[in-house]
Design an enzyme around this catalytic site. Structure first.
Site, PDB file in Angstrom:
ATOM      1  N   GLY A  72     111.059   3.883  51.155  1.00 41.07           N
ATOM      2  CA  GLY A  72     112.330   4.060  50.447  1.00 41.07           C
ATOM      3  C   GLY A  72     113.446   4.439  51.410  1.00 41.07           C
ATOM      4  N   THR A  73     113.109   5.266  52.372  1.00 45.60           N
ATOM      5  CA  THR A  73     114.107   5.689  53.369  1.00 45.60           C
ATOM      6  C   THR A  73     114.664   4.474  54.103  1.00 45.60           C
ATOM      7  OG1 THR A  73     112.958   7.796  53.651  1.00 45.60           O
ATOM      8  CG2 THR A  73     114.427   7.113  55.447  1.00 45.60           C
ATOM      9  N   ASN A 152     116.203  13.617  42.749  1.00 48.22           N
ATOM     10  CA  ASN A 152     114.792  13.939  42.965  1.00 48.22           C
ATOM     11  C   ASN A 152     114.465  15.407  42.740  1.00 48.22           C
ATOM     12  OD1 ASN A 152     116.525  13.602  45.391  1.00 48.22           O
ATOM     13  ND2 ASN A 152     114.914  14.749  46.376  1.00 48.22           N
ATOM     14  N   GLN A 191     113.392   7.449  42.590  1.00 46.83           N
ATOM     15  CA  GLN A 191     112.768   8.338  41.592  1.00 46.83           C
ATOM     16  C   GLN A 191     112.632   7.690  40.216  1.00 46.83           C
ATOM     17  OE1 GLN A 191     111.214  11.181  41.800  1.00 46.83           O
ATOM     18  NE2 GLN A 191     111.603  11.517  43.970  1.00 46.83           N
ATOM     19  N   SER A 211     110.491   2.679  46.118  1.00 49.22           N
ATOM     20  CA  SER A 211     109.423   3.048  47.058  1.00 49.22           C
ATOM     21  C   SER A 211     108.084   3.099  46.317  1.00 49.22           C
ATOM     22  CB  SER A 211     109.759   4.412  47.666  1.00 49.22           C
ATOM     23  OG  SER A 211     108.689   4.855  48.456  1.00 49.22           O
ATOM     24  N   HIS A 213     105.148   4.551  46.630  1.00 50.40           N
ATOM     25  CA  HIS A 213     104.299   5.726  46.363  1.00 50.40           C
ATOM     26  C   HIS A 213     104.824   6.632  45.258  1.00 50.40           C
ATOM     27  CE1 HIS A 213     106.432   9.077  48.669  1.00 50.40           C
ATOM     28  NE2 HIS A 213     107.084   8.025  49.123  1.00 50.40           N
ATOM     29  N   THR A 249     106.256  -8.245  60.868  1.00 49.08           N
ATOM     30  CA  THR A 249     105.260  -8.842  59.971  1.00 49.08           C
ATOM     31  C   THR A 249     105.108  -7.960  58.738  1.00 49.08           C
ATOM     32  OG1 THR A 249     104.154  -9.794  61.861  1.00 49.08           O
ATOM     33  CG2 THR A 249     102.868  -9.648  59.818  1.00 49.08           C
ATOM     34  N   CYS A 337     110.916  16.938  51.678  1.00 54.37           N
ATOM     35  CA  CYS A 337     111.493  16.831  53.021  1.00 54.37           C
ATOM     36  C   CYS A 337     112.224  18.106  53.418  1.00 54.37           C
ATOM     37  CB  CYS A 337     112.467  15.665  53.088  1.00 54.37           C
ATOM     38  SG  CYS A 337     111.817  14.218  52.316  1.00 54.37           S
TER      39      CYS A 337
HETATM   40  N1  PLP Z   1     115.197   8.637  47.870  1.00 58.08           N
HETATM   41  C1  PLP Z   1     114.748   9.530  46.980  1.00 58.08           C
HETATM   42  C2  PLP Z   1     115.596   9.878  45.805  1.00 58.08           C
HETATM   43  C3  PLP Z   1     113.504  10.136  47.139  1.00 58.08           C
HETATM   44  O1  PLP Z   1     113.079  11.037  46.257  1.00 58.08           O
HETATM   45  C4  PLP Z   1     112.727   9.787  48.279  1.00 58.08           C
HETATM   46  C5  PLP Z   1     111.434  10.447  48.523  1.00 58.08           C
HETATM   47  O2  PLP Z   1     111.209  11.582  48.157  1.00 58.08           O
HETATM   48  C6  PLP Z   1     113.239   8.832  49.164  1.00 58.08           C
HETATM   49  C7  PLP Z   1     114.469   8.276  48.933  1.00 58.08           C
HETATM   50  C8  PLP Z   1     112.465   8.409  50.372  1.00 58.08           C
HETATM   51  O3  PLP Z   1     111.408   7.569  50.035  1.00 58.08           O
HETATM   52  P1  PLP Z   1     110.212   7.321  51.072  1.00 58.08           P
HETATM   53  O4  PLP Z   1     109.357   8.548  51.004  1.00 58.08           O
HETATM   54  O5  PLP Z   1     109.487   6.126  50.585  1.00 58.08           O
HETATM   55  O6  PLP Z   1     110.818   7.118  52.395  1.00 58.08           O
END
Ligand code: PLP
Length: 402
Positions: A72-73, A152, A191, A211, A213, A249, A337
């Site tokens: 997601g990042t 989040n 989220q 994302s 997971h 890839t 984080c």
């Molecule tokens: N954006 C939000 C709102 C999130 O809650 C998170 C992860 O906690 C992310 C981005 C980042 O996702 P990833 O862990 O897949 O990098």
């Protein structure tokens, strides 16, 4: 010991069907999807099927509008830097909010150090951006609005459709004036994917991040919706993968797992979110009933069904977290984080939550395996922990005695 996992906003367990969708790609189907031979084409079929499925789940007009990323990042980085650098000669202004995930905030900060101007919009006490503030912040040089779909830490849902409408009106106005500066809208839906219906066309967004997971798919795989025609450039340079937008890839197994998990999360969504809403409300009401001096953070009228964020006065969230962990209960002080940092949450700060209350915040986020029995166990466990920690808190003693 009973174990209760209430940290689904941090990550979710992998669902069986997602794992099963991945298994052949860890075995016999190992070709490189960019290879022209049969082995490659077999892998490519899985990749393109997944792309089609994700496009359908998001109501994207075309499968090619889905770009798979490493998380997601990365999807957030690609959206924001990709639009910023590709459009910098047209404008350098970006609008975001003070409560974004660090994947967005730190990307914007990086851009601010590199010649971009960033407006960080405030939020109301429920953690909601006002669409009127978004409209007022737009300048002729604004090229991107990036506002998350739901937060989040507190679960507050943002007025994305209204923001999409504002941007569409601005683009129409600019076109009438003969301006070539396009205003893009990105939303971080990490989220909300699989929990709230996502329809990129109805939302009026040009870019949307997800994302795997967070919805019972694998870790280390994400996706970015990029509307056809968007002027965007890659942030990774290399081969011609993913429409030249994401070299490397593809993680075909992870992508297949993400697509399967998203499809199933959407199929279960109505029923599961209602079920979680009932459990969440029981949890919240039970805590409020038994524990004095607390504050529920967030906008209860615009909130994800699976999340409650509660500040317990006079004590620190980290202390509660550790005690809960000893009792087998997993929660969070907010963003995974940010944990480990003693700084109060930037989200609660932006919402105007007093520092001492912000330090006592705890997020419970519910998911698939949670039951009414789990909630009963948590309701039995939390009040004595709070009592014990408060009895050791000089701040509490001073306040209670005075
Ligand atoms: N954006 C939000 C709102 C999130 O809650 C998170 C992860 O906690 C992310 C981005 C980042 O996702 P990833 O862990 O897949 O990098």
């Amino acid at each position: 010991m009973k174990r209760v996992y209430l940290d689904h906003s941090a990550t979710t367990p992998l669902r069986v069907e997602s794992r099963e969708a991945m298994m052949p790609l860890f075995g016999d189907i190992y070709g490189n999807p960019s290879s022209v031979h049969g082995f490659g084409q077999e892998a490519k079929k899985h990749l393109e099927d997944a792309r089609e499925l994700v496009a359908k789940c998001l109501n994207a007009a075309r499968p090619e509008e889905i770009i798979f990323t490493g998380c997601g990042t990365e999807a957030d980085n690609l959206a924001i830097k990709g639009i910023a650098f590709a459009n910098r000669e047209k404008g350098n202004h970006i609008i975001t909010s003070q409560i974004e995930h660090h994947a967005v905030l730190n990307t914007c900060e990086y851009l601010a150090k590199n010649g971009f101007e960033v407006t960080y919009l405030p939020v109301n006490e429920g953690g909601r951006v006002r669409w009127e503030d978004v409209a007022a912040a737009i300048k002729p040089t604004t090229i991107l609005i990036t506002i998350m779909h739901a937060n989040n830490e507190v679960g507050t849902i943002q007025p994305i459709e209204e923001i999409g409408t504002i941007a569409a009106a601005e683009n129409k106005r600019r076109a009438a004036l003969g301006s070539a500066v396009w205003l893009y809208v990105h939303t971080d839906a990490v989220q909300t994917a699989g929990k709230i219906p996502l329809d990129v066309r109805a939302m009026g967004v040009d870019l949307l991040s997800i994302s795997g997971h967070k919805f019972y798919g694998p870790k280390g795989v994400g996706a970015l919706y990029v509307k056809k025609g968007a002027r965007i450039q890659p942030i990774l340079h290399g081969g011609h993968h993913e429409r030249n937008l994401r070299a490397g890839t593809e993680n075909v197994a992870g992508i297949a797992g993400l697509a399967k998990a998203l499809e199933l999360a959407i199929m279960d969504m109505d029923h599961e979110q209602k079920r979680l809403g009932v459990l969440r409300d029981q949890l919240e009401a039970g805590i409020i009933q038994q524990v004095p001096s607390l504050k529920v953070n967030g906008d209860t009228a615009h909130r994800m069904a699976s999340v409650t964020n509660i500040s317990f006065a006079f004590i620190e969230g980290e202390g509660i977290l550790l005690s809960l962990d000893l009792a087998g209960i997993a929660a969070s002080t907010g963003s995974a984080c940010a944990s480990g940092s003693l700084e109060p949450s930037h989200v609660l700060k932006a919402m105007g939550v007093e520092t001492t209350l912000a330090q006592g915040a705890l997020r419970f986020s519910l998911g698939h395996q949670n039951t009414a029995e789990d909630i009963a166990y948590v309701l039995e466990t939390v009040p004595p922990i709070i009592d014990r920690l408060r009895s050791m808190s000089p701040l509490y003693q001073k306040t209670v005695k005075s």
